[in-house]
Design an enzyme around this catalytic site. Structure first.
Site, short mmCIF file in Angstrom:
data_model
loop_
_atom_site.label_atom_id
_atom_site.label_comp_id
_atom_site.label_asym_id
_atom_site.label_seq_id
_atom_site.Cartn_x
_atom_site.Cartn_y
_atom_site.Cartn_z
N LYS A 53 0.84 -1.21 0.00
CA LYS A 53 0.00 0.00 0.00
C LYS A 53 0.87 1.26 0.00
O LYS A 53 0.62 2.20 -0.75
CB LYS A 53 -0.94 -0.02 1.22
CG LYS A 53 -2.04 -1.07 1.10
CD LYS A 53 -2.81 -1.32 2.39
CE LYS A 53 -3.83 -2.44 2.18
NZ LYS A 53 -4.58 -2.81 3.39
N GLN A 97 -4.94 -1.27 9.66
CA GLN A 97 -4.81 -2.61 9.10
C GLN A 97 -5.36 -3.65 10.08
O GLN A 97 -5.05 -3.63 11.27
CB GLN A 97 -3.33 -2.89 8.79
CG GLN A 97 -3.06 -4.19 8.05
CD GLN A 97 -3.58 -4.23 6.62
OE1 GLN A 97 -3.72 -3.21 5.97
NE2 GLN A 97 -3.88 -5.41 6.14
N ASP A 120 -11.23 2.68 3.87
CA ASP A 120 -11.63 1.27 3.81
C ASP A 120 -13.14 1.13 3.61
O ASP A 120 -13.62 0.03 3.31
CB ASP A 120 -11.25 0.55 5.12
CG ASP A 120 -9.94 -0.21 5.00
OD1 ASP A 120 -9.65 -0.72 3.91
OD2 ASP A 120 -9.23 -0.30 6.02
N1 GUN Z 1 -6.64 -6.78 6.30
C1 GUN Z 1 -6.82 -7.56 5.20
N2 GUN Z 1 -7.44 -6.86 4.23
C2 GUN Z 1 -7.65 -5.62 4.71
C3 GUN Z 1 -8.25 -4.44 4.17
O1 GUN Z 1 -8.72 -4.38 3.03
N3 GUN Z 1 -8.27 -3.37 4.99
C4 GUN Z 1 -7.78 -3.40 6.25
N4 GUN Z 1 -7.86 -2.30 6.98
N5 GUN Z 1 -7.22 -4.47 6.78
C5 GUN Z 1 -7.17 -5.58 6.01
#
Ligand code: GUN
Length: 313
Positions: A53, A97, A120
């Site tokens: 990311k 996350q 998100d």
């Molecule tokens: N953990 C696994 N996939 C994601 C996601 O798309 N967003 C977040 N915040 N955590 C994750």
């Protein structure tokens, strides 16, 4: 005839190029989108995701910063971090996350994220905006699935769509997006009766269950479009031979790494449907592309009046 393979890498690259282009065009106005990522502890999968990311932000001209509280962090400490990020003008997106450690009240932390910065799309405010068709931030994976369908010219309006899996992050928003696009949507799950016959009605079948290769030939209609959101690992020789008989490339990868990736859809399905997303290289790449797109969108929604000719997509 074998299925059209819906190339997620190509579509994700197109979206990222479009986001980068818009950011370049904004540079004259002196603003650029900013993303804060909160990564608690040292979960290896989370570390890999967060690295990707941050790298995508760098490539596209998005400012990013990473916060790495220790595994022992408390709910209160995370709330304080989120509040401080909420109050910073140059931060447009906040991503906490998941998963969070067990001592942390994850729901409370996610609820503290300013809905305007919730890239998100997890906040109940954004879930409500989606369900009432108002502009807001939509969960990245289901938003990415819509991009795959639309950019591949798969007809959605009037189609029968079946979503297998009812998670808050994928299944439910997926069903809502398809409903908003005028599909006739059925959402099903582990308690659904006669799942194969429900799935066989689908013109568009979205598999988001988290069970390796569960969707077999008997779940699909000839010519359907199948979107595989699953990311599972095959870890035994027996499963490798069951799912990928005679596949030399995967056998080599398995010998080298001890596992290979598989979605929720059995590979045999590719032989009978019209179009299908591969694993890897299908939905996965879209998740990061949509996070970048959401960060830009959050900036435009929050700071639009200060950005010349900004139009919310
Ligand atoms: N953990 C696994 N996939 C994601 C996601 O798309 N967003 C977040 N915040 N955590 C994750």
């Amino acid at each position: 005839m074998s299925a059209v393979i819906l190339d997620g890498n190509r579509i994700a690259t197109d979206i990222k190029n479009e986001v980068a282009e818009e950011i370049r065009n904004l540079s004259g106005s002196g603003v650029r989108p900013g993303l804060a990522v909160v990564l608690v502890g040292h979960n290896p999968a989370s570390e890999i995701y967060v690295r990707s990311k941050v790298k995508a932000c760098e490539a596209l001209g998005i400012f990013s910063e990473k916060h790495t509280p220790p595994e022992s962090v408390s709910t209160q400490e995370l709330l304080e971090l989120v509040h401080s990020l909420n109050s910073r003008e140059e931060i447009d997106g906040i991503l906490v996350q998941l998963p969070l450690p067990p001592q942390v009240d994850a729901k409370k932390v996610l609820l503290a994220v300013d809905p305007a910065k919730d890239v998100d799309g997890f906040h109940p405010m954004n879930v409500g905006l989606l369900s009432t068709q108002r502009p807001g931030l939509v969960s990245c994976t289901p938003a990415g699935v819509m991009e795959i369908l639309q950019r591949s010219n798969i007809p959605i309006s009037g189609a029968d769509a079946v979503v297998v899996g009812r998670s808050d992050i994928v299944g439910k928003p997926m069903a809502m997006l398809l409903t908003n696009a005028n599909a006739t949507v059925t959402i099903c799950h582990s308690k659904s009766r006669d799942l194969p016959s429900v799935c066989r009605r689908a013109d568009i079948l979205v598999a988001a269950i988290g069970r390796a290769g569960m969707i077999t030939r008997e779940f699909v209609k000839a010519g359907a479009t199948v979107v595989d959101v699953g990311m599972n690992k095959v870890t035994t020789q027996k499963d490798l031979e069951y799912f990928f008989p005679g596949d030399q490339k995967r056998a080599q990868a398995f010998a080298k790494n001890g596992s290979v990736l598989i979605g929720d859809v059995h590979p045999e399905v590719a032989g009978v449907v019209g179009a299908i997303t591969p694993v890897p290289g299908g939905v996965g790449p879209l998740t990061i592309a949509m996070l970048m797109s959401n960060t830009l969108k959050a900036m435009k929604l929050r700071r639009g009046e200060r950005v010349r000719e900004a139009v919310v997509r």
